[in-house]
Design an enzyme around this catalytic site. Structure first.
Site, mmCIF file in Angstrom:
data_model
loop_
_atom_site.group_PDB
_atom_site.id
_atom_site.type_symbol
_atom_site.label_atom_id
_atom_site.label_comp_id
_atom_site.label_asym_id
_atom_site.label_seq_id
_atom_site.Cartn_x
_atom_site.Cartn_y
_atom_site.Cartn_z
ATOM 1 N N ASP A 105 0.854 -1.179 0.000
ATOM 2 C CA ASP A 105 0.000 0.000 0.000
ATOM 3 C C ASP A 105 0.896 1.236 0.000
ATOM 4 O OD1 ASP A 105 -2.815 1.038 0.301
ATOM 5 O OD2 ASP A 105 -1.870 2.021 2.006
ATOM 6 N N GLU A 148 -4.859 2.501 -3.991
ATOM 7 C CA GLU A 148 -3.397 2.530 -4.046
ATOM 8 C C GLU A 148 -2.787 1.261 -3.451
ATOM 9 O OE1 GLU A 148 -4.651 4.879 -0.327
ATOM 10 O OE2 GLU A 148 -5.349 4.567 -2.366
#
Length: 254
Positions: A105, A148
């Site tokens: 992440d 993301e």
């Protein structure tokens, strides 16, 4: 002549015979034209059918690609990632061929979008996707898990010299951490130009491996990788954390 037959005189209407011959010729010509037209039409229809079939096949390939790939990054989708991971877990359970998962992440990416805009954020995501794809083998799989967040499946390969399951697991774990470390370093170096300024992001990663346990499920492995990822986030970010399924403990790599 004198009641003797010396020959036969054939008398006919040449105009009538000419008209008859011309009619026969025109009929033959018409039949030839019809056959030629039929042949030409058949060839044209075959060509159109071939082109249409090619078009359908091409559209089918495009639709199949779009169904399993993310539109922005061209990485695999979360749905396809889960499907493949399920297959790898089943293969691992059957043949004792270990598999690893890396969940990652980007750190503070919302702040990046708020600061530089979503177009810059999209460009950064595309750059990150390229870094991830360039640091795994063709047999591995990289997916955009959501937003993301990215996920990687690393399958056992290149460790044929390891004769035992323990050595194969050890080899895959080593490679998984090497891949994670390379990705982390490469992303730190990845920058994009925004108004003449070079900006970048960092990434947190969680790693876990499966060696063939009896009651292991897809959700279990993703959950373990997520736990490792959360530990990286809580451990200062820009960090790699390995979740050891046997000891139920975390190991940290910066």
């Amino acid at each position: 002549i004198q009641n003797k037959k010396i020959g036969t005189l054939l008398i006919y209407n040449i105009n009538k015979e000419y008209a008859k011959g011309l009619e026969e010729y025109n009929n033959s010509l018409l039949l030839t034209k019809m056959l030629f037209a039929f042949l030409l039409l058949s060839i044209t229809l075959l060509f159109i059918l071939r082109e249409y079939t090619s078009f359908i096949e091409e559209r089918k390939k495009v639709a199949e690609y779009e169904a399993i790939h993310d539109g922005l990054t061209n990485l695999y989708t979360q749905t396809y990632f889960k499907s493949r991971l399920h297959q790898e877990i089943e293969r691992c359970r059957r043949y004792k061929r270990p598999v690893s998962v890396i969940m990652s992440d980007l750190d503070y990416f919302k702040k990046f979008n708020d600061t530089y805009g979503h177009l810059a954020g999209d460009k950064m995501l595309q750059m990150i996707a390229s870094v991830l794809s360039n640091n795994v083998r063709s047999s591995d799989l990289v997916a955009r898990y959501g937003g993301e967040e990215f996920a990687i499946i690393l399958v056992e390969a290149g460790y044929e010299q390891a004769k035992t399951v323990a050595n194969r697991i050890k080899g895959l774990l080593k490679r998984s951490l090497e891949v994670a470390d390379t990705i982390k370093d490469e992303i730190e170096k990845t920058k994009i130009d925004i108004d003449g300024k070079r900006v970048g992001v960092t990434i947190s990663l969680g790693v876990t491996s499966y060696a063939g346990g009896a009651n292991y499920k897809l959700e279990t492995m993703i959950g373990e990788a997520d736990l490792a990822l959360y530990e990286s986030k809580n451990h200062g970010r820009n960090t790699i954390t390995l979740y050891n399924a046997e000891t139920k403990k975390f190991e940290y790599y910066t």
